[in-house]
Design an enzyme around this catalytic site. Structure first.
Site, PDB file in Angstrom:
ATOM      1  N   GLU A 123       6.222  12.138   7.054  1.00  0.00           N
ATOM      2  CA  GLU A 123       5.544  11.096   7.819  1.00  0.00           C
ATOM      3  C   GLU A 123       5.406  11.552   9.270  1.00  0.00           C
ATOM      4  O   GLU A 123       6.382  11.979   9.886  1.00  0.00           O
ATOM      5  CB  GLU A 123       6.312   9.774   7.745  1.00  0.00           C
ATOM      6  CG  GLU A 123       5.727   8.657   8.581  1.00  0.00           C
ATOM      7  CD  GLU A 123       4.240   8.413   8.330  1.00  0.00           C
ATOM      8  OE1 GLU A 123       3.493   8.272   9.316  1.00  0.00           O
ATOM      9  OE2 GLU A 123       3.830   8.367   7.144  1.00  0.00           O
ATOM     10  N   PRO A 168       4.611   3.487   4.244  1.00  0.00           N
ATOM     11  CA  PRO A 168       5.980   2.968   4.286  1.00  0.00           C
ATOM     12  C   PRO A 168       6.861   3.332   3.092  1.00  0.00           C
ATOM     13  O   PRO A 168       8.043   3.037   3.089  1.00  0.00           O
ATOM     14  CB  PRO A 168       5.763   1.458   4.345  1.00  0.00           C
ATOM     15  CG  PRO A 168       4.481   1.242   3.597  1.00  0.00           C
ATOM     16  CD  PRO A 168       3.615   2.426   3.932  1.00  0.00           C
ATOM     17  N   GLY A 169       6.296   3.943   2.054  1.00  0.00           N
ATOM     18  CA  GLY A 169       7.135   4.416   0.963  1.00  0.00           C
ATOM     19  C   GLY A 169       6.803   3.900  -0.411  1.00  0.00           C
ATOM     20  O   GLY A 169       7.522   4.206  -1.366  1.00  0.00           O
ATOM     21  N   SER A 170       5.732   3.147  -0.583  1.00  0.00           N
ATOM     22  CA  SER A 170       5.421   2.610  -1.912  1.00  0.00           C
ATOM     23  C   SER A 170       5.182   3.729  -2.916  1.00  0.00           C
ATOM     24  O   SER A 170       5.766   3.735  -4.012  1.00  0.00           O
ATOM     25  CB  SER A 170       4.205   1.684  -1.836  1.00  0.00           C
ATOM     26  OG  SER A 170       3.056   2.375  -1.367  1.00  0.00           O
ATOM     27  N   LYS A 171       4.346   4.692  -2.556  1.00  0.00           N
ATOM     28  CA  LYS A 171       4.038   5.786  -3.482  1.00  0.00           C
ATOM     29  C   LYS A 171       5.203   6.763  -3.584  1.00  0.00           C
ATOM     30  O   LYS A 171       5.467   7.329  -4.651  1.00  0.00           O
ATOM     31  CB  LYS A 171       2.757   6.494  -3.045  1.00  0.00           C
ATOM     32  CG  LYS A 171       1.531   5.578  -3.044  1.00  0.00           C
ATOM     33  CD  LYS A 171       0.327   6.277  -2.450  1.00  0.00           C
ATOM     34  CE  LYS A 171      -0.791   5.295  -2.161  1.00  0.00           C
ATOM     35  NZ  LYS A 171      -0.439   4.367  -1.039  1.00  0.00           N
ATOM     36  N   ASP A 226      -2.150  11.159   0.316  1.00  0.00           N
ATOM     37  CA  ASP A 226      -2.762   9.844   0.522  1.00  0.00           C
ATOM     38  C   ASP A 226      -3.175   9.822   1.989  1.00  0.00           C
ATOM     39  O   ASP A 226      -2.397   9.463   2.863  1.00  0.00           O
ATOM     40  CB  ASP A 226      -1.769   8.737   0.186  1.00  0.00           C
ATOM     41  CG  ASP A 226      -2.402   7.360   0.229  1.00  0.00           C
ATOM     42  OD1 ASP A 226      -3.466   7.185  -0.380  1.00  0.00           O
ATOM     43  OD2 ASP A 226      -1.834   6.468   0.881  1.00  0.00           O
ATOM     44  N   ALA A 228       1.912  12.140   3.363  1.00  0.00           N
ATOM     45  CA  ALA A 228       1.766  11.015   4.302  1.00  0.00           C
ATOM     46  C   ALA A 228       2.408   9.799   3.657  1.00  0.00           C
ATOM     47  O   ALA A 228       1.744   9.006   3.005  1.00  0.00           O
ATOM     48  CB  ALA A 228       0.294  10.769   4.622  1.00  0.00           C
ATOM     49  N   SER A 229       3.712   9.639   3.838  1.00  0.00           N
ATOM     50  CA  SER A 229       4.523   8.823   2.932  1.00  0.00           C
ATOM     51  C   SER A 229       4.723   7.366   3.314  1.00  0.00           C
ATOM     52  O   SER A 229       4.818   6.506   2.439  1.00  0.00           O
ATOM     53  CB  SER A 229       5.912   9.469   2.779  1.00  0.00           C
ATOM     54  OG  SER A 229       5.802  10.749   2.229  1.00  0.00           O
ATOM     55  N   CYS A 234      -7.816   4.772   0.965  1.00  0.00           N
ATOM     56  CA  CYS A 234      -8.267   3.393   0.758  1.00  0.00           C
ATOM     57  C   CYS A 234      -9.591   3.187   1.481  1.00  0.00           C
ATOM     58  O   CYS A 234      -9.913   2.080   1.912  1.00  0.00           O
ATOM     59  CB  CYS A 234      -7.214   2.378   1.190  1.00  0.00           C
ATOM     60  SG  CYS A 234      -6.640   2.555   2.882  1.00  0.00           S
TER      61      CYS A 234
END
Length: 479
Positions: free
Chosen positions: A152, A131-134, A197, A128-129, A250
């Site tokens: 995504e 917006p791309g931070s991880k 995530d 579950a990517s 989160c």
């Protein structure tokens, strides 16, 4: 001021560890988050970035669980997303807690971080990517080696994900657009590491959005928990024996965190082993549960609330669904030897760029692409939205380089721009040159020795070749 309802506070009071207080939880939930960023080591070393930005008034406070992460204080009210360094992909604006899952996923490799080839055959799935931070953090930890499949579910968010992957110079990534529950079926025991995530109620994000929990209702979370349980099962099925899965949210409740992990243990028994994260970083034990999971409450590290669990697959599990049929009509073919030689010469002669030999050059119509080698055995097993990077388009005579290739492939030969020239370039304007010299054709333009893109050197000016969708109306400069 954060808006809580009593049902939420009652839920927190039930789950909050005895050594933490509700008063501190409420106090920290009402504090704004500290600004945090992660240096993109695919483009610049952490040391060089600190030197570069310290000269512009930044101060740095290290984030203990990420060597490239910092809480930063800046001496102006600039919008960081509009700065040249951000648009170059030198850093990512990322909440400190969200740097934890990739760190946990790769902590066993920390002692070998200077071995840049250790991930050459590694396949990693980020389920579950956007917006791309991880995703971009994982790519940097892998040093663009091996294969990173970034999935995504939301079509609109896939575009955002690709934009960030391209900006950060990621070249080992393949993007997919699926409900992530299919991975266990389509790519059974394929990945060395998996990050889930998971979609969640977002209880830990209240410091970003004071109204996030205004209408919180535990009854609304049942559907989310059912999805989380299905996703973690799919993640575990897609994981190789001996591999590691990191599950993160989160959210703050046991229901979305510990209970989901225990559901996996119930489903797969002794194949599931919980890996303790007590020594992941100094003082990690302050947030550890009895299972060794990290349950980060806002007051522990003055951060967002977060949950991270690391799970090992210690034995094989039964495949309950038959292997899907291979998909046909893949639109790419391997480049011919002559094409590879010509393309290689073009990049070397024009930009002093040596194309990687640990990748596959593929062709679709007149487009040339660079695929990670590790993706090739997966072709036909799953439909990919985008693989690797687009290198160039073939013209009647020669080639035309693509912007994303310049951002991802390093070159020592660049045309350095000043602050004002870099601003003009990113706003899509041509750059006038004071001294008229012999035209040089295509050149890489850079700022602070890092690429901005490609321009055509006409002798008296640089003709802007920045893709139109990347042109900005406003660029923030330090005074």
């Amino acid at each position: 001021m954060a808006h809580f309802n009593q049902n939420f506070l009652d839920s927190i009071e039930r789950d909050l560890p005895s050594h933490l207080s509700m008063e501190d939880f409420i106090a920290y939930s009402n504090k704004p988050l500290r600004l945090s960023i992660r240096v993109n080591t695919l483009k610049i070393s952490t040391e060089n970035f600190i030197d570069l930005m310290s000269a512009k008034g930044w101060s740095f406070d290290p984030i203990p669980w990420c060597n490239q992460g910092f809480w930063v204080t800046i001496s102006s009210d600039l919008q960081l997303g509009n700065t040249i360094e951000h648009l170059q992909g030198l850093f990512y604006i990322q909440e400190a807690s969200s740097m934890l899952p990739p760190t946990a996923l790769f902590d066993s490799h920390a002692d070998n971080e200077n071995d840049l080839s250790q991930f050459a055959q590694t396949r990693v799935l980020d389920m579950a990517s956007a917006p791309g931070s991880k995703t971009t953090q994982i790519a940097a930890l892998m040093n663009n080696q091996g294969l990173l499949v970034a999935n995504e579910y939301s079509a609109s968010r896939v575009k955002v994900l690709h934009a960030n992957v391209a900006r950060m110079g990621v070249s080992n990534c393949a993007l997919t657009h699926f409900d992530a529950r299919v991975f266990g079926e389509y790519l059974f025991e394929t990945f060395d590491s998996v990050l889930l995530d998971a979609p969640c109620s977002g209880e830990g994000t209240i410091r970003k959005d004071p109204d996030a929990l205004k209408n919180w209702d535990n009854n609304d979370n049942k559907g989310i928990v059912d999805t989380q349980k299905a996703l973690i099962e799919s993640a575990f099925l897609a994981l190789k024996v001996g591999g590691c899965l990191v599950y993160s949210t989160c959210a703050l409740s046991r229901q979305e965190n510990q209970d989901v992990c225990h559901h996996l243990k119930t489903a797969f028994g002794e194949a599931v082993e919980f890996a303790a994260l007590t020594e992941l970083f100094p003082d990690a034990d302050k947030a550890c549960t009895e299972e060794g999971f990290l349950h980060v409450w806002p007051q522990i590290y003055d951060s967002e609330g977060f949950f991270v669990a690391k799970i090992r697959k210690v034995s094989a599990v039964e495949r309950t669904l038959p292997e899907p049929k291979m998909q046909k009509n893949f639109p790419f073919t391997a480049a011919k030897t002559k094409q590879i030689e010509e393309l290689t010469a073009y990049f070397e002669d024009s930009f002093a760029i040596t194309l990687p030999t640990d990748a596959e050059i593929m062709v679709r119509d007149l487009e040339f692409w660079l695929f990670p080698k590790a993706v090739m055995p997966l072709i036909g097993k799953m439909r990919f939205q985008r693989i690797g990077i687009k290198l160039a388009d073939a013209l009647k005579k020669g080639y035309k380089v693509r912007h994303e290739a310049i951002l991802a492939l390093s070159s020592p030969t660049r045309f350095e721009l000043s602050d004002e020239q870099a601003k003009e370039f990113l706003m899509g304007r041509d750059i006038s040159l004071v001294e008229k010299v012999k035209p040089q054709g295509e050149v890489i333009v850079s700022y602070a020795s890092n690429p901005l893109g490609v321009a055509k050197h006409l002798g008296n000016k640089l003709k802007n070749n920045l893709p139109r969708d990347l042109v900005k109306d406003k660029i923030a400069l330090y005074q």
